[in-house]
Design an enzyme around this catalytic site. Structure first.
Site, PDB file in Angstrom:
ATOM      1  N   ASP A   6      -4.517  -3.011   5.046  1.00 21.45           N
ATOM      2  CA  ASP A   6      -4.840  -2.826   6.370  1.00 21.45           C
ATOM      3  C   ASP A   6      -6.386  -2.513   6.302  1.00 21.45           C
ATOM      4  O   ASP A   6      -6.954  -2.593   7.415  1.00 21.45           O
ATOM      5  CB  ASP A   6      -4.252  -1.170   6.532  1.00 21.45           C
ATOM      6  CG  ASP A   6      -4.787  -0.299   5.309  1.00 21.45           C
ATOM      7  OD1 ASP A   6      -5.607  -0.674   4.579  1.00 21.45           O
ATOM      8  OD2 ASP A   6      -4.219   1.025   5.414  1.00 21.45           O
ATOM      9  N   ASP A  48       0.911  -1.054  -0.055  1.00 16.29           N
ATOM     10  CA  ASP A  48      -0.058  -0.001   0.025  1.00 16.29           C
ATOM     11  C   ASP A  48       0.831   1.347   0.109  1.00 16.29           C
ATOM     12  O   ASP A  48       2.041   1.179   0.294  1.00 16.29           O
ATOM     13  CB  ASP A  48      -1.024   0.179   1.409  1.00 16.29           C
ATOM     14  CG  ASP A  48      -1.869  -1.115   1.224  1.00 16.29           C
ATOM     15  OD1 ASP A  48      -2.496  -1.484   0.027  1.00 16.29           O
ATOM     16  OD2 ASP A  48      -2.298  -1.376   2.281  1.00 16.29           O
ATOM     17  N   ASP A  72      -9.161  -5.665   2.096  1.00 16.22           N
ATOM     18  CA  ASP A  72      -7.923  -6.302   1.958  1.00 16.22           C
ATOM     19  C   ASP A  72      -7.765  -7.838   2.492  1.00 16.22           C
ATOM     20  O   ASP A  72      -6.824  -8.691   1.925  1.00 16.22           O
ATOM     21  CB  ASP A  72      -6.662  -5.611   2.414  1.00 16.22           C
ATOM     22  CG  ASP A  72      -6.703  -4.303   1.734  1.00 16.22           C
ATOM     23  OD1 ASP A  72      -6.701  -4.154   0.521  1.00 16.22           O
ATOM     24  OD2 ASP A  72      -6.222  -3.248   2.696  1.00 16.22           O
TER      25      ASP A  72
END
Length: 1053
Positions: A774, A467, A778
């Site tokens: 997070d 990310d 996901d």
């Protein structure tokens, strides 16, 4: 309720609830007193109820309780007035907690989802009153209140099953096949030894095997016991979730273990519900109760028919506040977890492979031992063996039966010795020690391992999908740009802004948010909570726009909410202003998505203008901000005049129009890159690991951040296919995705589905994939990846539970550290395998050749067990605790299919084993004449030289490829200490424990000879490492080895 208090009663504080309840008998005196009580208060209560109905005030701000109930008896109906729960109108403005509340009924109401009991309690308002909670402010939360609630309802913890005691680990260790074989050998050796040498000296070999087995079992059990304790500590850290609560009006974060009955808990997407409770307020709340009920369908929570929230469930959509009704073992989750013990028998893939290797080596040892047994028996019974005096041992019928039996016992003992030598019982111990040590060190380096297998798998990672926000950046956002229409308004804009525009901004920021603002006093700084994006925008609105969030909430009613999620990348809200009943719809989200929903924009003066001509200008403004690494958030609104029933869900969704909106403005948020992230990315690239950034930001922001972090080239040159958008990747055909996935370095505007698709494609291409995540969405990608890395700060509980490792500081540098440790684990285990197999191969061959050729073994069982012990336990500890080196990150990834014993390992161990075999066989057959010593001293020389060879080879094993094996050795105090201990123990075995070890004292000269012979292993290792090996299997190399070796020597000198 106690009448010792004398509050001022207010009739508007009561709610009359007449219901039918359980039959029971009450005394006449009690009836009279209660009827009198009713007569006094009935008029006041009725008037207050009428007044309440007319005013239509929010019941959440007016606490009520049951006044009386109609109760049915055998003879008819009687009126039973229940004492009212009256608020304490003190300075804290909190209700009193009812001490005799029916806790069991309250707990079962939620667990059983009993709507009837819910109504009888007076719904959520009645329960709040009973628990002494003001919905808007929560409980008081002072020390006395906390202590009283803990005493009445207990804490939010559950009694875990007692941990396993040390003895149980000892018993488990004895169940190992290797240990059982050794125990059988010990029994046989003990029996044969006593039969041949008597009980005084005959127990040495068998007893020593028992001692060796005991030590191995104790060390293994102790290691597993410590690992269990370590897992318990990690489990406590992992379970210590932070929960948002409101106490005395102040939003705050507390540990899940500190949640109390009566607490008002804030819930958002991805949160785990910390206790059983009731829905208090919120919008669009859906929960996943599959962990409790097994049902995969999401449960929609609403205040009337489905207000029950079960602990352990996960929030999958919406946001809400809940009222906690039961905690700890009184909850459904607590009851279940109290009866579940954690499975600590997880076997990592590497452990499984080593178990298989150990089993295979054991089988080879058994086969060799059986062969030795057959050969020695044939030699004996054919008359080819001699005793110590040189006489033929077996002379047919002339030989005494006892002599025959003793000879057979001795032969069997020699075969048992072969088995003992062959079994590398230290391998599983080495893995356990390495994993336990690495887990502890990784915890110190901000990485909490949830699954043991991740320790070693991370070392094989070839791709890391990361990310952006919080991982590559600091996650410390602030508003640095603001555009109102086509004007840049960061300086003195609020004064120039039209009042109606300012009001719309206040509504769009303050009411379309999951964040909150708490201001203890007018002089104090506001305390803002929420996600980093929400906090940055709220701080900007409060400090620069003068927004008063409390005033907004008092003067506006929220009608409907569409919560933000990572797929739509927007959130919407419908609100009504109470002063004039006007209804507005507000949207907030990714700038280009919100802009596409708009047909007009508004300027400083509040004048709406068409976007037809200026849309391209605004798109360029967004692109320019994004190219400066800014996250662009746009605000839009629309006034609604239709009269819509907001209880009708279909019509409510219609009011949240997604087109024809008016653009209010665009803000740019700056989130700086972490200072050390560029170096970490370069380290991963040098290690042959590809870094792919997957972000929800637009393509210009993504490219700017990726360039700043070093994922893209600094010159700004981007090759075709390196940067794509999620929708583009999603719409590829399967063949196109497989063809292009390896080229992609940045994916912008991606959804969780895109991340999952990328992981699946990379795995199909043979990559070992690590993924950071997070959010709740996901979870599929984290589970699909070979290594799931969740974020400890911003990560939701759903993401953490789906991951293998939790990055506690959300820092990409910690991801690189995990990669380094993963390689270190694998490398340390390979070092020990090389070291252990050298010992086993050398000892096995020496004893086999000696036994077959002369009928005698130079290394006794006690001596071989001593070698195994010091090499297995101390050697494992020395090599398993080596720290990661820079060289580890300069190699290519190990990959998914690489063999455990590589060509390099075979080269090193065979070179050392052949040298040791050659030297020891020379000593075996020519030692007496070379050194002019007797047989006993010769055997001691062989034993001492063999042990010292292993000590010197331990240094060689520190690096399988590097020529300088002494680099950094002064920092590894444990290694040096273990070598020193080994040498001291060896001196004791040779010089003092002669009878036990079957040795003779050696002179200084003989010690020097043993050390010199052993030290030759260093130059041999140095020369061996100059021999190049290919990546193919060891036995498939070509003759060009020699040419390469000669070239390397010339180049070196």
């Amino acid at each position: 309720m106690s009448n010792s208090q004398n509050p001022n009663y207010d009739g508007s504080s009561f709610l009359i609830d007449i219901t039918t309840t359980v039959n029971y008998t009450i005394s006449t005196a009690k009836k009279r007193w209660r009827f009198a009580y009713t007569a006094i208060y009935s008029r006041r209560v009725m008037l207050s109820l009428a007044k309440e109905i007319i005013s239509k005030r929010n019941t959440n701000t007016h606490p009520y309780s049951k006044l009386f109930q109609t109760q049915s008896t055998g003879s008819g109906s009687t009126l039973d007035i229940i004492e009212p729960l009256i608020p304490q109108h003190g300075t804290n403005n909190h209700y009193s907690l009812v001490p005799d509340v029916d806790k069991a009924r309250l707990a079962s109401m939620v667990k059983d989802k009993n709507l009837e009991a819910f109504v009888e309690f007076g719904r959520v308002e009645g329960v709040a009153n009973t628990l002494g909670t003001i919905p808007a402010k929560g409980i008081s939360g002072d020390d006395d209140d906390v202590a009283k609630r803990c005493e009445l309802f207990g804490s939010n913890t559950y009694q875990r099953p007692p941990p396993k005691v040390f003895v149980s680990f000892v018993v488990e260790a004895f169940n190992d096949t290797t240990i059982l074989i050794l125990l059988v050998c010990a029994g046989l050796s003990l029996g044969f030894g006593i039969k041949e040498h008597g009980p005084g000296e005959g127990w040495y070999e068998g007893g020593s095997i028992f001692v060796a087995v005991f030590l191995v079992v104790v060390v293994t059990a102790l290691s597993n016991f410590r690992q269990e304790r370590q897992f318990d500590k990690l489990s406590k850290i992992s379970n210590n979730i932070k929960v948002g609560v409101v106490r005395n009006g102040r939003p705050q974060q507390i540990s899940i273990f500190e949640v109390l009955v009566g607490d008002v808990v804030s819930l958002k997407i991805g949160d785990q519900i910390p206790a059983d409770g009731l829905f208090l307020s919120g919008h669009s709340l859906q929960v996943d109760e599959s962990s409790m009920t097994g049902e995969s369908d999401h449960v929609e929570i609403e205040p009337s028919n489905s207000p029950f929230l079960l602990s352990g469930a996960k929030v999958v959509d919406g946001f809400a506040q809940m009222l906690v009704t039961s905690v700890g073992t009184n909850t459904a989750w607590g009851e279940m977890m109290s009866s579940i013990s954690r499975d600590t028998k997880e076997r990592t893939p590497l452990q499984a492979r080593l178990d298989k290797l150990t089993s295979s080596i054991g089988k080879v040892g058994l086969a060799v031992a059986f062969l030795v047994l057959i050969v020695l028996l044939i030699r004996y019974f054919t008359g080819n063996s001699e005793d110590d005096k040189g006489n033929q041992e077996f002379q047919g019928s002339k030989t005494d039966v006892n002599d025959v039996f003793n000879a057979v016992v001795r032969i069997v003992a020699a075969a048992v010795t072969i088995v003992v030598v062959a079994i590398p019982e230290g391998l599983p111990l080495a893995v356990t020690l390495t994993l336990a040590y690495s887990m502890k060190r990784m915890m110190a380096d901000q990485a909490m391992v949830r699954k043991l297998s991740a320790c070693e798998t991370m070392g094989s990672a070839t791709v890391i999908c990361t990310d952006k926000t919080g991982t590559l950046t600091l996650n410390q956002m602030r508003v640095t740009k603001f555009w109102l229409g086509l004007e840049n308004g960061m300086e003195n804009f609020s004064n120039a802004m039209a009042p109606n525009v300012l009001e719309l901004f206040h509504q769009g920021v303050g009411l379309n948010t999951t964040g909150s603002i708490y201001k203890p006093s007018s002089e104090s700084e506001p305390e803002i909570s929420g996600s980093p994006t929400e906090k940055a925008i709220l701080l900007w609105a409060v400090s620069d726009l003068g927004m008063d969030m409390d005033e907004l909430k008092r003067t506006h009613e929220v009608l409907h909410v569409e919560t933000f999620n990572s797929e739509k990348k927007r959130s919407g809200v419908a609100i009504r202003k109470e002063t004039n009943n006007t209804v507005h719809v507000h949207w907030k989200g990714a700038a280009e998505i919100i802009l596409a929903m708009c047909s007009n924009y508004i300027d400083y003066n509040g004048i709406e203008k068409s976007l037809d001509e200026d849309r391209s200008k605004l798109e360029k403004i967004i692109q320019g901000m994004a190219a400066s690494s800014l996250r662009c958030i746009a605000f839009a609104c629309m006034k609604i005049s239709e009269d819509i029933d907001y209880n009708d869900k279909e019509k409510v969704h219609q009011i949240l129009r997604k087109d024809g909106l008016t653009l209010l403005g665009i803000v740019g948020l700056k989130d700086p890159c972490r200072p050390d992230v560029k170096k970490a990315v370069e380290t991963c690239k040098l290690a042959g690991v590809s870094i792919k950034m997957i972000t929800g930001d637009n393509i210009f922001t993504a490219k700017a951040i990726a360039t700043e972090c070093g994922i893209l080239d600094l010159d700004g040159h981007v090759n075709a296919g390196e940067v794509v958008q999620g929708v583009e990747f999603r719409n590829y055909t399967e063949e196109e995705r497989m063809e292009k996935v390896e080229k992609i370095r940045v994916m912008a505007r991606s959804s969780p589905l895109d991340k999952l698709l990328m992981v699946q494609c990379l795995k199909k291409k043979g990559h070992v994939v690590a993924v950071t995540g997070d959010g709740t969405n996901d979870a599929p990608a984290l589970k699909e990846a070979d290594i799931g890395l969740s974020m400890g700060i911003q990560g939701t509980e759903v993401a953490k539970e789906s991951s293998d490792i939790v990055i506690l500081d959300d820092n990409f540098n910690s991801v690189a550290t995990v990669l380094r440790w993963g390689r270190c684990v694998y490398n340390n285990i390979q070092k020990f395998i090389q070291f252990q197999l050298t010992v086993n191969v050398a000892a096995l061959v020496i004893n086999f050749i000696a036994a077959v050729s002369s009928g005698d073994v130079p290394l006794t069982t006690v001596q071989l067990l001593w070698v195994n012990l010091i090499m297995d336990t101390l050697g494992a500890l020395a090599l398993a605790t080596e720290r990661p080196t820079k060289e580890l990150m300069e190699k290519r990834p190990v990959g998914r299919t690489e063999p455990l014993i590589t060509s390099i390992m075979w080269r090193n161990l065979l070179a050392q084993a052949l040298y040791q075999i050659a030297v020891l066989l020379v000593l075996q057959f020519k030692g007496k004449s070379i050194f002019n010593v007797n047989g006993k001293v010769k055997d001691t020389l062989i034993f001492n030289t063999f042990v010292l060879c292993q000590v010197f080879n331990e240094f060689n094993s520190r690096s399988m490829e590097k020529l300088n094996v002494f680099q950094g050795i002064h920092k590894n105090h444990l290694f040096l200490g273990i070598v020193g201990i080994t040498l001291v123990l060896q001196v004791l075995m040779v010089e003092l424990l002669r009878k036990f070890a079957d040795t003779e004292r050696l002179t200084w000269e003989q010690w020097g000879i043993c050390i010199v012979i052993a030290a030759v292993s260093w130059p041999i290792a140095w020369i061996t490492k100059l021999v190049p090996v290919s990546d193919r299997t060891f036995f498939s190399h070509h003759v060009k080895w020699v040419k390469l070796w000669v070239f390397k020597i010339k180049h070196l000198f």
